[in-house]
Design a protein around this motif. Structure first.
Motif, PDB file in Angstrom:
ATOM      1  N   ASP A 169      13.789  15.541 -12.402  1.00 37.60           N
ATOM      2  CA  ASP A 169      12.412  16.021 -12.511  1.00 37.60           C
ATOM      3  C   ASP A 169      11.604  15.129 -13.453  1.00 37.60           C
ATOM      4  O   ASP A 169      12.124  14.640 -14.452  1.00 37.60           O
ATOM      5  CB  ASP A 169      12.389  17.452 -13.042  1.00 37.60           C
ATOM      6  N   PRO A 170      10.314  14.946 -13.168  1.00 35.92           N
ATOM      7  CA  PRO A 170       9.469  14.168 -14.074  1.00 35.92           C
ATOM      8  C   PRO A 170       9.258  14.921 -15.390  1.00 35.92           C
ATOM      9  O   PRO A 170       9.400  16.143 -15.444  1.00 35.92           O
ATOM     10  CB  PRO A 170       8.164  14.005 -13.308  1.00 35.92           C
ATOM     11  N   PRO A 171       8.924  14.225 -16.466  1.00 38.60           N
ATOM     12  CA  PRO A 171       8.778  14.867 -17.781  1.00 38.60           C
ATOM     13  C   PRO A 171       7.867  16.097 -17.821  1.00 38.60           C
ATOM     14  O   PRO A 171       8.223  17.074 -18.474  1.00 38.60           O
ATOM     15  CB  PRO A 171       8.243  13.745 -18.667  1.00 38.60           C
ATOM     16  N   PRO A 172       6.716  16.131 -17.135  1.00 44.66           N
ATOM     17  CA  PRO A 172       5.901  17.343 -17.218  1.00 44.66           C
ATOM     18  C   PRO A 172       6.559  18.568 -16.570  1.00 44.66           C
ATOM     19  O   PRO A 172       6.245  19.690 -16.915  1.00 44.66           O
ATOM     20  CB  PRO A 172       4.616  16.987 -16.468  1.00 44.66           C
ATOM     21  N   GLU A 173       7.481  18.349 -15.623  1.00 46.90           N
ATOM     22  CA  GLU A 173       8.119  19.451 -14.905  1.00 46.90           C
ATOM     23  C   GLU A 173       9.532  19.744 -15.401  1.00 46.90           C
ATOM     24  O   GLU A 173      10.135  20.717 -14.977  1.00 46.90           O
ATOM     25  CB  GLU A 173       8.176  19.130 -13.414  1.00 46.90           C
ATOM     26  N   ASP A 174      10.074  18.916 -16.279  1.00 45.23           N
ATOM     27  CA  ASP A 174      11.455  19.055 -16.733  1.00 45.23           C
ATOM     28  C   ASP A 174      11.503  19.936 -17.980  1.00 45.23           C
ATOM     29  O   ASP A 174      11.053  19.546 -19.057  1.00 45.23           O
ATOM     30  CB  ASP A 174      12.035  17.673 -17.031  1.00 45.23           C
ATOM     31  N   SER A 175      12.086  21.133 -17.845  1.00 46.36           N
ATOM     32  CA  SER A 175      12.128  22.069 -18.969  1.00 46.36           C
ATOM     33  C   SER A 175      13.039  21.572 -20.087  1.00 46.36           C
ATOM     34  O   SER A 175      12.771  21.804 -21.264  1.00 46.36           O
ATOM     35  CB  SER A 175      12.587  23.447 -18.489  1.00 46.36           C
ATOM     36  N   VAL A 176      14.117  20.874 -19.739  1.00 43.63           N
ATOM     37  CA  VAL A 176      15.025  20.333 -20.755  1.00 43.63           C
ATOM     38  C   VAL A 176      14.313  19.270 -21.586  1.00 43.63           C
ATOM     39  O   VAL A 176      14.428  19.230 -22.810  1.00 43.63           O
ATOM     40  CB  VAL A 176      16.300  19.759 -20.099  1.00 43.63           C
ATOM     41  N   MET A 177      13.559  18.423 -20.926  1.00 44.92           N
ATOM     42  CA  MET A 177      12.825  17.361 -21.625  1.00 44.92           C
ATOM     43  C   MET A 177      11.750  17.959 -22.541  1.00 44.92           C
ATOM     44  O   MET A 177      11.546  17.480 -23.645  1.00 44.92           O
ATOM     45  CB  MET A 177      12.183  16.430 -20.605  1.00 44.92           C
ATOM     46  N   GLN A 178      11.089  18.989 -22.092  1.00 45.47           N
ATOM     47  CA  GLN A 178      10.047  19.624 -22.899  1.00 45.47           C
ATOM     48  C   GLN A 178      10.643  20.306 -24.135  1.00 45.47           C
ATOM     49  O   GLN A 178      10.066  20.251 -25.215  1.00 45.47           O
ATOM     50  CB  GLN A 178       9.292  20.667 -22.065  1.00 45.47           C
ATOM     51  N   ALA A 179      11.813  20.916 -23.978  1.00 42.68           N
ATOM     52  CA  ALA A 179      12.426  21.652 -25.080  1.00 42.68           C
ATOM     53  C   ALA A 179      13.144  20.746 -26.073  1.00 42.68           C
ATOM     54  O   ALA A 179      13.295  21.089 -27.242  1.00 42.68           O
ATOM     55  CB  ALA A 179      13.413  22.677 -24.528  1.00 42.68           C
ATOM     56  N   SER A 180      13.577  19.580 -25.629  1.00 48.93           N
ATOM     57  CA  SER A 180      14.397  18.732 -26.502  1.00 48.93           C
ATOM     58  C   SER A 180      13.630  17.627 -27.209  1.00 48.93           C
ATOM     59  O   SER A 180      14.228  16.816 -27.897  1.00 48.93           O
ATOM     60  CB  SER A 180      15.526  18.101 -25.683  1.00 48.93           C
ATOM     61  N   ALA A 236       0.856  -1.180   0.000  1.00 51.61           N
ATOM     62  CA  ALA A 236       0.000   0.000   0.000  1.00 51.61           C
ATOM     63  C   ALA A 236       0.890   1.226   0.000  1.00 51.61           C
ATOM     64  O   ALA A 236       1.723   1.386   0.877  1.00 51.61           O
ATOM     65  CB  ALA A 236      -0.902  -0.012   1.222  1.00 51.61           C
ATOM     66  N   LYS A 237       0.721   2.078  -0.995  1.00 53.03           N
ATOM     67  CA  LYS A 237       1.551   3.274  -1.125  1.00 53.03           C
ATOM     68  C   LYS A 237       0.670   4.495  -1.297  1.00 53.03           C
ATOM     69  O   LYS A 237      -0.376   4.434  -1.938  1.00 53.03           O
ATOM     70  CB  LYS A 237       2.472   3.157  -2.338  1.00 53.03           C
ATOM     71  N   ALA A 238       1.127   5.596  -0.729  1.00 60.27           N
ATOM     72  CA  ALA A 238       0.454   6.873  -0.900  1.00 60.27           C
ATOM     73  C   ALA A 238       1.518   7.903  -1.208  1.00 60.27           C
ATOM     74  O   ALA A 238       2.582   7.904  -0.592  1.00 60.27           O
ATOM     75  CB  ALA A 238      -0.318   7.252   0.358  1.00 60.27           C
ATOM     76  N   GLY A 239       1.251   8.745  -2.182  1.00 55.01           N
ATOM     77  CA  GLY A 239       2.230   9.761  -2.537  1.00 55.01           C
ATOM     78  C   GLY A 239       1.636  10.815  -3.441  1.00 55.01           C
ATOM     79  O   GLY A 239       0.447  10.795  -3.770  1.00 55.01           O
ATOM     80  N   ARG A 240       2.495  11.711  -3.875  1.00 56.22           N
ATOM     81  CA  ARG A 240       2.092  12.816  -4.745  1.00 56.22           C
ATOM     82  C   ARG A 240       1.958  12.321  -6.180  1.00 56.22           C
ATOM     83  O   ARG A 240       2.848  11.666  -6.704  1.00 56.22           O
ATOM     84  CB  ARG A 240       3.160  13.907  -4.669  1.00 56.22           C
ATOM     85  N   PHE A 241       0.817  12.633  -6.807  1.00 56.88           N
ATOM     86  CA  PHE A 241       0.616  12.301  -8.216  1.00 56.88           C
ATOM     87  C   PHE A 241       1.510  13.222  -9.036  1.00 56.88           C
ATOM     88  O   PHE A 241       1.443  14.441  -8.915  1.00 56.88           O
ATOM     89  CB  PHE A 241      -0.855  12.489  -8.597  1.00 56.88           C
ATOM     90  N   VAL A 242       2.369  12.626  -9.886  1.00 54.81           N
ATOM     91  CA  VAL A 242       3.347  13.393 -10.645  1.00 54.81           C
ATOM     92  C   VAL A 242       2.885  13.619 -12.074  1.00 54.81           C
ATOM     93  O   VAL A 242       3.056  14.697 -12.628  1.00 54.81           O
ATOM     94  CB  VAL A 242       4.717  12.685 -10.619  1.00 54.81           C
ATOM     95  N   GLY A 243       2.301  12.604 -12.691  1.00 53.52           N
ATOM     96  CA  GLY A 243       1.864  12.763 -14.069  1.00 53.52           C
ATOM     97  C   GLY A 243       1.286  11.486 -14.638  1.00 53.52           C
ATOM     98  O   GLY A 243       1.238  10.451 -13.976  1.00 53.52           O
ATOM     99  N   LYS A 244       0.871  11.607 -15.889  1.00 55.10           N
ATOM    100  CA  LYS A 244       0.230  10.502 -16.597  1.00 55.10           C
ATOM    101  C   LYS A 244       0.805  10.469 -18.005  1.00 55.10           C
ATOM    102  O   LYS A 244       1.023  11.518 -18.614  1.00 55.10           O
ATOM    103  CB  LYS A 244      -1.276  10.761 -16.630  1.00 55.10           C
ATOM    104  N   ASP A 245       1.072   9.270 -18.533  1.00 55.82           N
ATOM    105  CA  ASP A 245       1.617   9.169 -19.888  1.00 55.82           C
ATOM    106  C   ASP A 245       0.498   8.913 -20.902  1.00 55.82           C
ATOM    107  O   ASP A 245      -0.680   8.873 -20.547  1.00 55.82           O
ATOM    108  CB  ASP A 245       2.712   8.099 -19.966  1.00 55.82           C
ATOM    109  N   GLN A 246       0.889   8.739 -22.166  1.00 52.78           N
ATOM    110  CA  GLN A 246      -0.099   8.579 -23.235  1.00 52.78           C
ATOM    111  C   GLN A 246      -0.862   7.261 -23.159  1.00 52.78           C
ATOM    112  O   GLN A 246      -1.892   7.110 -23.796  1.00 52.78           O
ATOM    113  CB  GLN A 246       0.555   8.730 -24.612  1.00 52.78           C
ATOM    114  N   PHE A 247      -0.381   6.298 -22.375  1.00 47.50           N
ATOM    115  CA  PHE A 247      -1.070   5.009 -22.233  1.00 47.50           C
ATOM    116  C   PHE A 247      -2.025   4.993 -21.047  1.00 47.50           C
ATOM    117  O   PHE A 247      -2.700   4.004 -20.818  1.00 47.50           O
ATOM    118  CB  PHE A 247      -0.052   3.879 -22.075  1.00 47.50           C
ATOM    119  N   GLY A 248      -2.029   6.049 -20.257  1.00 43.74           N
ATOM    120  CA  GLY A 248      -2.892   6.102 -19.083  1.00 43.74           C
ATOM    121  C   GLY A 248      -2.209   5.647 -17.807  1.00 43.74           C
ATOM    122  O   GLY A 248      -2.841   5.612 -16.750  1.00 43.74           O
TER     123      GLY A 248
END
Length: 138
Positions: free
Chosen positions: A87-98, A29-41
């Motif tokens: 950083d996760p992909p939605p928050e990573d500026s380098v990943m978004q730009a590249s 059982a894990k609880a944590g901050r939701f970081v993001g969702k990919d194209q597969f759900g």
């Protein structure tokens, strides 16, 4: 070993239904901050509290499909899960730009399934099977 206190705390945080689902899929059982969702759900989570999660196990993926495997995680999320990127992909500026515009969409590895790649052979067989020739009796 999961403590009773940690289990009860996570049941209170995620709810009884989600707790039971997590127990069936990931065995914990894990609880944590939701970081993001990919194209597969698939949904990605993180819990940075060292008192609640073991270091190295504080990032996890909640797969959208019942029959899942690791090839269903796209490369950008794989690098975050395995601490290659901070950083996760939605928050990573380098990943978004590249991200190049010519990049093909990510597909999971279908080896061992009906969708697996099969080669097509155009060469004539070197050995031909014997086929009997039958005639009508006289």
């Amino acid at each position: 070993m999961v403590s009773l206190h940690r289990t009860l705390r996570n049941i209170r945080r995620v709810g009884l239904k989600e707790w039971w689902r997590q127990l069936q899929y990931i065995g914990d059982a894990k609880a944590g901050r939701f970081v993001g969702k990919d194209q597969f759900g698939n949904r990605y989570y993180e819990n940075m509290n060292p008192e609640e999660e073991v270091p190295g196990r504080h990032r996890w993926v909640d797969y959208s499909q019942h029959n899942f495997n690791a090839t269903q995680v796209p490369p950008e999320w794989h690098s975050w899960i395995h601490h290659i990127r901070k950083d996760p992909p939605p928050e990573d500026s380098v990943m978004q730009a590249s991200t190049p515009s010519w990049k093909a969409p990510w597909n999971e590895n279908l080896t061992g399934t009906r969708g697996a790649f099969k080669t097509y052979n155009t060469a004539a067989p070197k050995l031909l099977a014997w086929e009997p020739k039958t005639r009508a009796r006289q």
